[in-house]
Scaffold this motif. Structure first.
Motif, PDB file in Angstrom:
ATOM      1  N   ALA A  47       0.808  -1.215   0.000  1.00  0.00           N
ATOM      2  CA  ALA A  47       0.000   0.000   0.000  1.00  0.00           C
ATOM      3  C   ALA A  47       0.847   1.273   0.000  1.00  0.00           C
ATOM      4  O   ALA A  47       0.308   2.370  -0.201  1.00  0.00           O
ATOM      5  CB  ALA A  47      -0.938  -0.008   1.208  1.00  0.00           C
ATOM      6  N   ARG A  48       2.158   1.137   0.199  1.00  0.00           N
ATOM      7  CA  ARG A  48       3.025   2.321   0.106  1.00  0.00           C
ATOM      8  C   ARG A  48       3.168   2.787  -1.337  1.00  0.00           C
ATOM      9  O   ARG A  48       3.582   3.923  -1.592  1.00  0.00           O
ATOM     10  CB  ARG A  48       4.412   2.012   0.685  1.00  0.00           C
ATOM     11  N   ASP A  49       2.830   1.916  -2.270  1.00  0.00           N
ATOM     12  CA  ASP A  49       2.902   2.246  -3.695  1.00  0.00           C
ATOM     13  C   ASP A  49       1.554   2.830  -4.124  1.00  0.00           C
ATOM     14  O   ASP A  49       0.604   2.095  -4.403  1.00  0.00           O
ATOM     15  CB  ASP A  49       3.225   0.985  -4.503  1.00  0.00           C
ATOM     16  N   SER A  50       1.466   4.140  -4.164  1.00  0.00           N
ATOM     17  CA  SER A  50       0.187   4.795  -4.460  1.00  0.00           C
ATOM     18  C   SER A  50      -0.310   4.466  -5.869  1.00  0.00           C
ATOM     19  O   SER A  50      -1.522   4.410  -6.104  1.00  0.00           O
ATOM     20  CB  SER A  50       0.329   6.312  -4.295  1.00  0.00           C
ATOM     21  N   THR A  51       0.620   4.237  -6.802  1.00  0.00           N
ATOM     22  CA  THR A  51       0.215   3.874  -8.165  1.00  0.00           C
ATOM     23  C   THR A  51      -0.473   2.513  -8.166  1.00  0.00           C
ATOM     24  O   THR A  51      -1.497   2.314  -8.837  1.00  0.00           O
ATOM     25  CB  THR A  51       1.433   3.845  -9.101  1.00  0.00           C
ATOM     26  N   LEU A  52       0.069   1.564  -7.402  1.00  0.00           N
ATOM     27  CA  LEU A  52      -0.546   0.242  -7.309  1.00  0.00           C
ATOM     28  C   LEU A  52      -1.914   0.329  -6.645  1.00  0.00           C
ATOM     29  O   LEU A  52      -2.868  -0.317  -7.103  1.00  0.00           O
ATOM     30  CB  LEU A  52       0.366  -0.701  -6.515  1.00  0.00           C
ATOM     31  N   VAL A  53      -2.021   1.122  -5.591  1.00  0.00           N
ATOM     32  CA  VAL A  53      -3.319   1.284  -4.911  1.00  0.00           C
ATOM     33  C   VAL A  53      -4.364   1.787  -5.895  1.00  0.00           C
ATOM     34  O   VAL A  53      -5.500   1.297  -5.935  1.00  0.00           O
ATOM     35  CB  VAL A  53      -3.190   2.248  -3.719  1.00  0.00           C
ATOM     36  N   GLU A  54      -4.004   2.767  -6.709  1.00  0.00           N
ATOM     37  CA  GLU A  54      -4.945   3.327  -7.666  1.00  0.00           C
ATOM     38  C   GLU A  54      -5.337   2.292  -8.722  1.00  0.00           C
ATOM     39  O   GLU A  54      -6.501   2.224  -9.133  1.00  0.00           O
ATOM     40  CB  GLU A  54      -4.345   4.557  -8.338  1.00  0.00           C
ATOM     41  N   LYS A  55      -4.386   1.456  -9.151  1.00  0.00           N
ATOM     42  CA  LYS A  55      -4.706   0.401 -10.113  1.00  0.00           C
ATOM     43  C   LYS A  55      -5.705  -0.592  -9.523  1.00  0.00           C
ATOM     44  O   LYS A  55      -6.619  -1.053 -10.220  1.00  0.00           O
ATOM     45  CB  LYS A  55      -3.433  -0.329 -10.532  1.00  0.00           C
ATOM     46  N   VAL A  56      -5.532  -0.930  -8.248  1.00  0.00           N
ATOM     47  CA  VAL A  56      -6.467  -1.854  -7.587  1.00  0.00           C
ATOM     48  C   VAL A  56      -7.849  -1.228  -7.513  1.00  0.00           C
ATOM     49  O   VAL A  56      -8.872  -1.885  -7.770  1.00  0.00           O
ATOM     50  CB  VAL A  56      -5.958  -2.240  -6.189  1.00  0.00           C
ATOM     51  N   ARG A  57      -7.917   0.038  -7.153  1.00  0.00           N
ATOM     52  CA  ARG A  57      -9.219   0.724  -7.051  1.00  0.00           C
ATOM     53  C   ARG A  57      -9.977   0.704  -8.372  1.00  0.00           C
ATOM     54  O   ARG A  57     -11.212   0.686  -8.385  1.00  0.00           O
ATOM     55  CB  ARG A  57      -9.014   2.176  -6.615  1.00  0.00           C
ATOM     56  N   ARG A  58      -9.258   0.694  -9.476  1.00  0.00           N
ATOM     57  CA  ARG A  58      -9.901   0.760 -10.789  1.00  0.00           C
ATOM     58  C   ARG A  58     -10.314  -0.605 -11.326  1.00  0.00           C
ATOM     59  O   ARG A  58     -10.973  -0.687 -12.360  1.00  0.00           O
ATOM     60  CB  ARG A  58      -8.950   1.419 -11.788  1.00  0.00           C
ATOM     61  N   LEU A  59      -9.939  -1.676 -10.647  1.00  0.00           N
ATOM     62  CA  LEU A  59     -10.289  -3.010 -11.126  1.00  0.00           C
ATOM     63  C   LEU A  59     -11.796  -3.236 -11.025  1.00  0.00           C
ATOM     64  O   LEU A  59     -12.434  -2.834 -10.049  1.00  0.00           O
ATOM     65  CB  LEU A  59      -9.569  -4.077 -10.294  1.00  0.00           C
ATOM     66  N   PRO A  60     -12.382  -3.912 -12.035  1.00  0.00           N
ATOM     67  CA  PRO A  60     -13.813  -4.218 -11.954  1.00  0.00           C
ATOM     68  C   PRO A  60     -14.099  -5.176 -10.811  1.00  0.00           C
ATOM     69  O   PRO A  60     -13.318  -6.083 -10.529  1.00  0.00           O
ATOM     70  CB  PRO A  60     -14.108  -4.874 -13.308  1.00  0.00           C
ATOM     71  N   GLY A  61     -15.209  -4.935 -10.120  1.00  0.00           N
ATOM     72  CA  GLY A  61     -15.630  -5.827  -9.043  1.00  0.00           C
ATOM     73  C   GLY A  61     -15.062  -5.498  -7.687  1.00  0.00           C
ATOM     74  O   GLY A  61     -15.405  -6.163  -6.702  1.00  0.00           O
ATOM     75  N   VAL A  62     -14.199  -4.483  -7.591  1.00  0.00           N
ATOM     76  CA  VAL A  62     -13.608  -4.107  -6.302  1.00  0.00           C
ATOM     77  C   VAL A  62     -14.501  -3.070  -5.628  1.00  0.00           C
ATOM     78  O   VAL A  62     -14.620  -1.940  -6.104  1.00  0.00           O
ATOM     79  CB  VAL A  62     -12.185  -3.538  -6.492  1.00  0.00           C
TER      80      VAL A  62
END
Length: 216
Positions: A47-62
């Motif tokens: 979660a320290r990787d803000s870019t990764l967090v944003e990618k997860v937020r954009r995934l369908p079904g999350v």
């Protein structure tokens, strides 16, 4: 080691705080059991990787994304998942406090699961969600995942156990999340307590009732 609190998650965006009020005396471990809401929790390191967090937020079904205060990769919650948390207070000079904590937890889980005729091994299960050294496996398949945080005086565990078989929706979300970090999941690498115990209608509430009085 014993269960000192049973609680309920209510909001998908509530941060999964560490229940420091449960901190036990030196040499003891306090366990919290909780029902969970459906969301994705990311390990503190990822979660320290803000870019990764944003990618997860954009995934369908999350439905929502929160940060776990402990280690790990990705987990989900919901009606099929039992939430776990434990706080251990090693005695002064306790060698290898993480090993002490993990050994104590495994002993407690063995006692809790014995009433279902289920025994676990501590081993990394490749192909499972949130794979790690502290996976609890049944027949080589992952039942529960435990993430840890170590402070100067405490060892904290947060994790989840699959009580019911993983839904197609949960599996799809976890596949997509883990794919972002190069981890491939396999259906056959996981198992639920209902499957391991051959109790098809087992619920989180029933498992909490069964576990609440276990002392080890």
């Amino acid at each position: 080691m014993s269960v000192t609190e049973v609680t309920v998650e209510r909001e998908v965006d509530d941060p999964p705080e560490i229940p420091w009020h449960l901190t036990p005396p030196p040499g003891e471990i306090a366990m919290q059991l909780r029902s969970t809401v459906r969301r994705v929790a990311m390990g503190a390191g990822l979660a320290r990787d803000s870019t990764l967090v944003e990618k997860v937020r954009r995934l369908p079904g999350v439905p929502a994304v929160v940060t776990s205060p402990a280690g790990g990769t990705f987990i989900v919650g919901g009606e099929a998942w039992l939430g776990l948390c434990a706080i251990g207070s090693p005695r002064a000079g306790q060698p290898m406090p993480l090993d002490w904590m993990l050994h104590s937890l495994h002993r407690w889980f063995d006692a809790a699961l014995a009433q279902y005729g289920v025994a676990t091994a501590v081993k990394r299960v490749d192909g499972a969600w949130c794979p790690g050294f502290s996976d609890l496996a049944v027949y080589g398949r992952k039942l529960a995942g435990l993430g840890f945080r170590i402070t100067r005086d405490r060892v904290v565990m947060r994790g989840v156990m699959a009580v019911q078989p993983m839904s197609d929706g949960d599996f799809d979300v976890l596949v997509r999340c883990h794919r972002l970090i190069g981890v491939r999941l396999r259906r056959g690498a996981v198992i639920s307590l209902a499957e391991a115990a051959a109790i098809g209608d087992l619920t989180v509430a029933c498992s909490i009732d069964a576990f609440a009085g276990v002392v080890s």
